[in-house]
Motif scaffolding. Structure first.
Motif, PDB file in Angstrom:
ATOM      1  N   ASP A 128       7.326  -8.705   6.488  1.00 13.44           N
ATOM      2  CA  ASP A 128       8.770  -8.670   6.737  1.00 13.44           C
ATOM      3  C   ASP A 128       9.451  -9.950   6.270  1.00 13.44           C
ATOM      4  OD1 ASP A 128       8.943  -6.116   7.836  1.00 13.44           O
ATOM      5  OD2 ASP A 128       8.533  -6.817   9.875  1.00 13.44           O
ATOM      6  N   ALA A 130       5.371  -1.348   1.004  1.00 14.51           N
ATOM      7  CA  ALA A 130       5.966  -0.147   1.596  1.00 14.51           C
ATOM      8  C   ALA A 130       7.451  -0.369   1.841  1.00 14.51           C
ATOM      9  CB  ALA A 130       5.253   0.204   2.904  1.00 14.51           C
ATOM     10  N   GLY A 131       7.791  -1.548   2.350  1.00 12.69           N
ATOM     11  CA  GLY A 131       9.196  -1.855   2.576  1.00 12.69           C
ATOM     12  C   GLY A 131       9.975  -1.965   1.271  1.00 12.69           C
ATOM     13  N   HIS A 155       2.362  -3.922   3.735  1.00  8.76           N
ATOM     14  CA  HIS A 155       3.598  -3.763   4.498  1.00  8.76           C
ATOM     15  C   HIS A 155       4.801  -4.140   3.635  1.00  8.76           C
ATOM     16  CE1 HIS A 155       5.876  -3.462   8.258  1.00  8.76           C
ATOM     17  NE2 HIS A 155       6.540  -4.550   7.884  1.00  8.76           N
ATOM     18  N   ALA A 189       9.355  -0.369  -1.569  1.00 10.73           N
ATOM     19  CA  ALA A 189       9.565   0.985  -2.096  1.00 10.73           C
ATOM     20  C   ALA A 189      10.664   1.703  -1.319  1.00 10.73           C
ATOM     21  CB  ALA A 189       8.264   1.769  -2.037  1.00 10.73           C
ATOM     22  N   ARG A 190      10.668   1.499  -0.017  1.00  7.59           N
ATOM     23  CA  ARG A 190      11.661   2.166   0.830  1.00  7.59           C
ATOM     24  C   ARG A 190      13.063   1.627   0.574  1.00  7.59           C
ATOM     25  NH1 ARG A 190       9.190   1.085   5.049  1.00  7.59           N
ATOM     26  NH2 ARG A 190      10.313  -0.796   5.697  1.00  7.59           N
ATOM     27  N   GLU A 191      13.201   0.322   0.403  1.00  4.01           N
ATOM     28  CA  GLU A 191      14.523  -0.291   0.293  1.00  4.01           C
ATOM     29  C   GLU A 191      15.041  -0.391  -1.139  1.00  4.01           C
ATOM     30  OE1 GLU A 191      15.228  -3.846   2.537  1.00  4.01           O
ATOM     31  OE2 GLU A 191      13.614  -3.363   3.955  1.00  4.01           O
ATOM     32  N   GLU A 246      -0.393  -0.369  -6.631  1.00  9.93           N
ATOM     33  CA  GLU A 246      -0.346  -1.033  -5.327  1.00  9.93           C
ATOM     34  C   GLU A 246      -1.678  -1.711  -5.034  1.00  9.93           C
ATOM     35  OE1 GLU A 246      -0.304   0.265  -0.646  1.00  9.93           O
ATOM     36  OE2 GLU A 246       1.181   1.214  -1.965  1.00  9.93           O
ATOM     37  N   GLY A 286      13.167   1.022  -4.082  1.00  4.61           N
ATOM     38  CA  GLY A 286      12.732   2.078  -4.980  1.00  4.61           C
ATOM     39  C   GLY A 286      11.963   1.552  -6.169  1.00  4.61           C
TER      40      GLY A 286
END
Length: 234
Positions: free
Chosen positions: A98, A206-207, A203, A209-211, A150, A213
């Motif tokens: 994070d 993943a964040g 982590h 890709a989510r935020e 990844e 792209g």
């Protein structure tokens, strides 16, 4: 001494590593020549740079005579103590991931600036102090842009783990000499902020890709041109 935690990425166009521990001007020249480095992207804060400077310029800012050909030295600082999140609050691998996400949310252009020399064809060393966190974030995005998976990114990040004992020992000694009041526990390997677990990078990815792209779209938003982004691909 040397640049520690050193390894190539993206077909060798990018090198990642630590700061230059104990290198005088002659040793600096030898290191840069040996690795064919044409640009250095220094991600450290002004304080960090003052403790362990690159000896590629003389006092007047001109290229030092011993360093030939000239190497472009790019200061692209990110001070972890002054941006997005507290280092002291990092207790888990997820906290560490994070923290990385917070950096690129606030400073996406910082990533673009770090990768631009390599995108323009220069063999580039990207480094911070340990060559783990700030370097790890830039390296992760650079690897993705070069077509890495990844698993490739996670493996590269986790490869730092084996090098951390040596890097932390040298780093602790550097700070003891320059700032004697630095507590010994500041460099404890038990601190999560001084570890490089796979879970932290997974982590972060993943964040990301989510935020954000697609990595190429992110780099365009971060200030690279379409040509520069394409040139990072293997």
């Amino acid at each position: 001494m040397a640049v520690l935690n050193l390894r190539p990425l993206a077909g060798g166009r990018i090198l990642r590593g630590s700061q230059p521990f104990g290198l005088d001007a002659a040793a600096t020249h030898g290191f840069l020549a040996e690795h064919g480095i044409q640009a250095i992207v220094d991600l450290r804060s002004e304080l960090e740079r003052s403790l362990v400077p690159w000896l590629v310029h003389d006092d007047g800012g001109e290229p030092a005579a011993v360093v030939q050909p000239a190497v472009e030295l790019i200061h692209n600082p990110l001070d972890p103590n002054a941006i997005a999140g507290s280092l002291q609050a990092v207790e888990t691998a997820e906290d560490l991931g994070d923290l990385y996400l917070g950096w690129i949310r606030l400073r996406p252009e910082w990533v673009g600036d770090a990768l631009r020399p390599a995108a323009r064809g220069k063999r580039t060393l990207v480094h911070c102090s340990l060559g783990k966190d700030r370097t790890g974030v830039v390296s992760a995005i650079g690897l993705l842009a070069a077509g890495g998976t990844e698993d490739d990114v996670v493996a590269d990040y986790a490869a730092t783990t084996a090098n951390l004992p040596d890097v932390l020992e040298v780093m602790a000694e550097t700070w003891r000499l320059s700032v004697p009041s630095t507590p010994a526990e500041y460099f404890s390997p038990d601190l999560m902020i001084l570890q490089s677990p796979e879970a932290a990078m997974r982590h972060f990815l993943a964040g990301f890709a989510r935020e954000f792209g697609d990595v190429r779209s992110f780099l365009r938003e971060a200030g690279l041109t379409a040509v520069e982004v394409e040139s990072l691909a293997l």
